[in-house]
Design an enzyme around this catalytic site. Structure first.
Site, PDB file in Angstrom:
ATOM      1  N   ALA A 277       0.485  -1.609  -0.037  1.00  0.00           N
ATOM      2  CA  ALA A 277       0.111  -0.190   0.402  1.00  0.00           C
ATOM      3  C   ALA A 277       0.872   1.050   0.264  1.00  0.00           C
ATOM      4  CB  ALA A 277      -1.223   0.084   1.188  1.00  0.00           C
ATOM      5  N   LYS A 278       0.236   2.538  -0.197  1.00  0.00           N
ATOM      6  CA  LYS A 278       1.073   3.792  -0.107  1.00  0.00           C
ATOM      7  C   LYS A 278      -0.052   4.964   0.060  1.00  0.00           C
ATOM      8  CE  LYS A 278       5.504   4.898   0.627  1.00  0.00           C
ATOM      9  NZ  LYS A 278       6.850   4.253   0.444  1.00  0.00           N
TER      10      LYS A 278
END
Ligand code: NAD
Length: 414
Positions: A103-104
């Site tokens: 994720a980011k």
């Protein structure tokens, strides 16, 4: 940003996926993020005005577990950049064998132009906006460029206030006092140092006196510099967003860090000469550590690079064109998804400690990190030799294989 990071991440994927025994439809699934959240939210500023900020949180893949990835505060944050960084997190977690997907997150802002109170308002509101995705079981953020322990503490507190009890495991990279882990603040730099030592061994270069150049002197670059200096290397140049400093006799990385901490920049340090970022990348040295941001070495400046080893502390610092040029020149590139994986590895340790409410000693953490980094380095080089591909493609192959295997075993729902 000159090049689109997401297009680069997808090009790297296309290149690597050819070496993976994978059905085309599964490849198509792994090529794109699973879910993307865009949030526009108001923040009260010090002058009582209200400003609307835009933020993102992207989950690339969840086949191996909850998603993990940092939160970036920078004026150039974009959805495509966050997508690329989320995708790289998926392969990175898989490469080092963590039970996470990638994720980011990011907010378009210049944190240096905001007061502490404004930053706190922004962080607490952004945390609330992304709390529909965030949880210790679902998505666990961490620091990235422009964020650190302080922001992680605000996120942990905001989430905990909403729940009515403390939830330290919702975020990593926290201060020690509220469930952070020993060794976390240096972990990414320590991983850069460990993989660089392994690369030096492969190149039959002794670490004593090795010339190291570091671009970006933040949470990754500074510990990478002083930790490899402690092993006998010589830090000859360092830069940050404002410029660089150079001393062919070697800088004292810890002293320079103390200076940069008080001055806000390495520039003006008197025991060295000033140097531009462009010239820094072209210095003759054994090791170049790009530890700032994406697309720093491109087709334009790659021919000028004279390092023997490039240790990618940053995510995506080389474009694919630069990769080709440097591989042809025989440069050993330690790919980002391995080189800077020390951070997420100790973030994983932090999460495990928080879930168990049982904390480990620093020596144990550093030793476990070392084992994981060395094992992953060797696995990647084995794939690289077996398939006759460069280490970056080999790292991607290893990551994609592991995620694809999880997808295959789990099956397609419903
Ligand atoms: P940071 O904000 O702590 O430091 C970034 C540094 O880069 C600062 O010194 C800044 O001045 C410098 N910089 C910015 N623009 C520059 C430019 N144009 N030229 C030279 N220097 C420049 O950020 P960080 O956490 O150290 O992250 C750096 C990179 O490492 C990012 O690519 C990030 O995604 C990656 N990374 C960070 C972690 C982590 O644990 N923090 C983990 C893995 C990867």
């Amino acid at each position: 940003m000159a090049e689109n990071a997401y297009e680069i991440a997808q090009r790297q994927f296309e290149k690597a996926v050819r070496y993976v025994d994978l059905k085309a439809d599964i490849a198509a699934y792994l090529r794109v993020p699973k879910r993307e959240l865009i949030v526009n939210f108001p923040v009260e500023m010090d002058d009582d005005s209200v400003r609307v900020f835009t933020g993102y949180r992207v989950h690339h893949n969840t086949a191996l577990g909850p998603t993990k990835g940092g939160i970036r505060y920078h004026p150039d944050v974009s959805l495509d950049e966050v997508r690329a960084l989320a995708m790289w997190m998926t392969w990175k977690c898989a490469v080092v064998g963590l039970p996470y997907g990638g994720a980011k997150g990011g907010v378009i802002c210049d944190p240096k132009a905001l007061s502490v109170r404004e930053l706190e308002n922004l962080t607490r509101r952004y945390a609330t906006e992304i709390s529909v995705l965030m949880s210790p079981q679902g998505d666990i953020p961490a620091p990235d460029m422009g964020t650190g322990e302080r922001e992680m503490a605000w996120i942990m507190d905001t989430y905990s206030m909403h729940r009515g009890y403390s939830v330290p495991a919702v975020v990593t990279g926290k201060p020690l006092a509220i469930g952070g882990s020993l060794g976390r603040s240096e972990a990414t730099g320590r991983g850069v140092m460990i993989t660089t030592l392994e690369a030096l061994k492969r190149k039959n270069i002794a670490v004593e006196g090795v010339r190291v150049v570091v671009q970006g002197f933040g949470k990754v670059g500074a510990p990478a510099a002083y930790l490899i200096e402690e092993r006998g290397a010589k830090i000859i140049a360092v830069s940050d967003a404002q410029g660089g400093v150079y001393n062919p006799q070697g800088l004292n990385a810890r002293e320079l860090l103390a200076y940069a901490t008080t001055q806000g920049t390495v520039t003006g340090y008197t025991k060295a000469e000033p140097l531009s970022n462009a010239d820094l990348l072209a210095l003759e040295c054994e090791v170049l550590m790009p530890c700032a941001l994406e697309n720093q070495i491109t087709a334009t400046n790659a021919p000028r690079v004279r390092a023997k080893i490039i240790a990618e502390g940053a995510n995506g610092p080389l474009t694919p064109e630069a990769d080709e040029i440097l591989i042809d020149k025989g440069v050993f590139i330690i790919p980002d998804i391995l080189c800077n994986a020390g951070g997420v590895t100790v973030s994983y340790f932090e999460w495990v400690q928080d879930l168990q409410s049982f904390f480990w000693g620093e020596d144990e953490i550093n030793e476990r990190l070392r084992q994981i980094m060395v094992r992953s380095f060797n696995q990647i080089l084995r794939v690289s030799h077996e398939k006759k591909i460069d280490p970056r493609t080999a790292a991607q192959v290893l990551g994609i294989q592991r995620v694809a295997e999880a997808v295959r075993i789990r099956g397609i729902y419903p």
